[in-house]
Design a protein around this motif. Sequence first.
Motif, mmCIF file in Angstrom:
data_model
loop_
_atom_site.group_PDB
_atom_site.id
_atom_site.type_symbol
_atom_site.label_atom_id
_atom_site.label_comp_id
_atom_site.label_asym_id
_atom_site.label_seq_id
_atom_site.Cartn_x
_atom_site.Cartn_y
_atom_site.Cartn_z
ATOM 1 N N GLU A 43 34.076 44.217 39.127
ATOM 2 C CA GLU A 43 35.012 43.164 38.439
ATOM 3 C C GLU A 43 35.186 42.114 39.653
ATOM 4 O OE1 GLU A 43 39.261 43.329 36.130
ATOM 5 O OE2 GLU A 43 38.370 45.085 37.051
ATOM 6 N N ARG A 44 34.413 41.177 39.738
ATOM 7 C CA ARG A 44 34.428 40.137 40.843
ATOM 8 C C ARG A 44 35.502 39.152 40.558
ATOM 9 N NH1 ARG A 44 29.491 39.089 44.036
ATOM 10 N NH2 ARG A 44 28.298 40.828 43.981
ATOM 11 N N GLU A 45 36.210 38.832 39.627
ATOM 12 C CA GLU A 45 36.995 37.936 39.354
ATOM 13 C C GLU A 45 38.638 38.589 39.713
ATOM 14 O OE1 GLU A 45 36.585 40.389 35.643
ATOM 15 O OE2 GLU A 45 35.253 38.923 36.616
ATOM 16 N N LYS A 46 38.489 39.840 40.517
ATOM 17 C CA LYS A 46 39.682 40.319 40.677
ATOM 18 C C LYS A 46 39.676 40.542 42.522
ATOM 19 C CE LYS A 46 42.865 44.145 39.274
ATOM 20 N NZ LYS A 46 42.916 45.208 38.267
ATOM 21 N N VAL A 47 40.967 40.763 42.984
ATOM 22 C CA VAL A 47 40.885 40.608 44.421
ATOM 23 C C VAL A 47 40.705 42.141 44.866
ATOM 24 C CG1 VAL A 47 41.977 40.112 46.749
ATOM 25 C CG2 VAL A 47 41.988 38.390 44.916
ATOM 26 N N PHE A 48 39.543 42.561 45.757
ATOM 27 C CA PHE A 48 39.392 43.832 46.075
ATOM 28 C C PHE A 48 39.269 43.785 47.797
ATOM 29 C CE2 PHE A 48 38.393 44.741 41.555
ATOM 30 C CZ PHE A 48 39.326 45.567 41.199
ATOM 31 N N GLY A 102 40.886 34.283 59.792
ATOM 32 C CA GLY A 102 40.963 34.503 58.516
ATOM 33 C C GLY A 102 40.773 35.729 58.050
ATOM 34 N N LEU A 103 40.399 36.707 58.919
ATOM 35 C CA LEU A 103 40.500 38.151 58.377
ATOM 36 C C LEU A 103 41.595 38.783 58.605
ATOM 37 C CD1 LEU A 103 37.158 38.851 60.698
ATOM 38 C CD2 LEU A 103 37.408 37.972 58.170
ATOM 39 N N ILE A 104 42.218 39.440 57.471
ATOM 40 C CA ILE A 104 43.430 40.086 57.359
ATOM 41 C C ILE A 104 43.119 41.461 57.176
ATOM 42 C CG2 ILE A 104 44.662 37.980 57.117
ATOM 43 C CD1 ILE A 104 45.169 38.775 54.208
ATOM 44 N N SER A 105 44.020 42.406 57.661
ATOM 45 C CA SER A 105 43.976 44.028 57.424
ATOM 46 C C SER A 105 44.283 44.211 56.136
ATOM 47 C CB SER A 105 44.856 44.612 58.241
ATOM 48 O OG SER A 105 44.669 45.881 57.955
ATOM 49 N N MET A 106 43.564 44.977 55.302
ATOM 50 C CA MET A 106 44.187 45.294 53.894
ATOM 51 C C MET A 106 45.624 46.174 53.788
ATOM 52 S SD MET A 106 41.717 48.765 53.064
ATOM 53 C CE MET A 106 42.339 49.083 51.590
ATOM 54 N N ASP A 107 46.029 46.551 55.111
ATOM 55 C CA ASP A 107 47.150 47.172 55.300
ATOM 56 C C ASP A 107 48.452 46.204 55.479
ATOM 57 O OD1 ASP A 107 46.004 49.506 55.090
ATOM 58 O OD2 ASP A 107 45.853 50.025 57.241
ATOM 59 N N SER A 108 47.939 44.904 55.706
ATOM 60 C CA SER A 108 49.136 44.099 56.020
ATOM 61 C C SER A 108 49.915 43.445 55.081
ATOM 62 C CB SER A 108 48.201 42.652 56.548
ATOM 63 O OG SER A 108 47.594 42.072 55.617
ATOM 64 N N PRO A 109 51.283 42.949 55.015
ATOM 65 C CA PRO A 109 51.718 42.643 53.871
ATOM 66 C C PRO A 109 51.297 41.462 53.061
ATOM 67 C CG PRO A 109 53.246 42.892 55.796
ATOM 68 C CD PRO A 109 51.733 42.910 56.190
ATOM 69 N N ARG A 145 49.740 41.987 49.018
ATOM 70 C CA ARG A 145 50.276 41.008 47.795
ATOM 71 C C ARG A 145 49.106 40.570 47.301
ATOM 72 N NH1 ARG A 145 55.726 40.720 47.587
ATOM 73 N NH2 ARG A 145 55.797 38.727 46.577
ATOM 74 N N LEU A 146 47.941 40.383 47.777
ATOM 75 C CA LEU A 146 46.840 39.757 47.240
ATOM 76 C C LEU A 146 46.025 40.935 46.307
ATOM 77 C CD1 LEU A 146 45.650 37.483 50.102
ATOM 78 C CD2 LEU A 146 46.708 36.883 48.035
ATOM 79 N N LEU A 147 45.875 42.088 46.795
ATOM 80 C CA LEU A 147 45.210 43.122 46.129
ATOM 81 C C LEU A 147 45.469 43.100 44.740
ATOM 82 C CD1 LEU A 147 44.828 45.767 48.814
ATOM 83 C CD2 LEU A 147 43.010 44.174 48.172
ATOM 84 N N GLY A 148 44.364 42.956 44.009
ATOM 85 C CA GLY A 148 44.575 43.194 42.292
ATOM 86 C C GLY A 148 44.871 42.029 41.724
ATOM 87 N N ARG A 149 45.164 40.814 42.443
ATOM 88 C CA ARG A 149 45.397 39.809 41.754
ATOM 89 C C ARG A 149 43.976 38.750 41.175
ATOM 90 N NH1 ARG A 149 50.891 38.277 41.899
ATOM 91 N NH2 ARG A 149 51.808 39.619 43.541
ATOM 92 N N ARG A 150 44.260 38.006 40.439
ATOM 93 C CA ARG A 150 43.249 37.322 39.650
ATOM 94 C C ARG A 150 43.298 35.798 39.811
ATOM 95 N NH1 ARG A 150 40.623 40.736 36.207
ATOM 96 N NH2 ARG A 150 41.616 42.625 35.394
ATOM 97 N N LEU A 151 42.265 35.229 39.472
ATOM 98 C CA LEU A 151 42.154 33.721 39.652
ATOM 99 C C LEU A 151 43.455 33.082 38.797
ATOM 100 C CD1 LEU A 151 40.043 32.150 41.140
ATOM 101 C CD2 LEU A 151 39.081 31.535 38.753
ATOM 102 N N GLU A 189 40.323 30.597 44.458
ATOM 103 C CA GLU A 189 39.082 31.194 44.370
ATOM 104 C C GLU A 189 38.819 32.514 45.018
ATOM 105 O OE1 GLU A 189 34.492 29.983 46.530
ATOM 106 O OE2 GLU A 189 36.626 29.481 47.621
ATOM 107 N N ILE A 190 37.951 33.399 44.578
ATOM 108 C CA ILE A 190 37.616 34.778 44.873
ATOM 109 C C ILE A 190 36.198 34.977 45.070
ATOM 110 C CG2 ILE A 190 38.069 37.082 44.312
ATOM 111 C CD1 ILE A 190 40.244 36.460 42.568
#
Length: 166
Positions: free
Chosen positions: A90-95, A125-132, A136-142, A161-162
């Motif tokens: 599912e490439r239109e979602k942030v993972f 521009g590399l942020i840890s998946m554990d960062s706040p 907040r971005l994980l799971g979001r869509r366009l 853009e994703i």
Amino acid sequence: MGRWRPPRPRGSRYITPEGARRMREEVKHLWEVERPRVTNAVSEAAKLGDRSENADYIYGKKRLREIDSRVRFLTKRLEEITVVDRAPDEREKVFFGAWVSLEDDEGNTVTYRIVGPDEFDVKQGLISMDSPVARRLLGRRLDDEVDLKTGEEWITYYVVEIRYED
């Protein structure tokens, strides 16, 4: 007050292929280049005699301990991490691994890549998946709205853009 500090919580075990490659290259460099160079310097300093006042010897031994500690850490970490080397279906979602471009109301854009905690670098521009921010971005869509706290204020961004690298 003692020097004891509670252990840090373990970070996520995911890493991008690029991050894993950089970690392996660091281990190789430390073990095959840096350590032999420092070992040779310590050996030369030891030949000079009194080791108790020999700064080159003392510093060299300290540097060897630092190298060994870092190699041990990286080796253990490489054994326990999971390399995520494919994009999600599912490439239109942030993972994990996504490059996410955000735009605020004034048209300013920022782009982040969500990576593992061992490879984050905010300047690139590399942020840890554990960062706040990443949480907040994980799971979001366009076109989703995301409120992020920058300093003391909250700013509303829109996901514009994703993309995933293959």
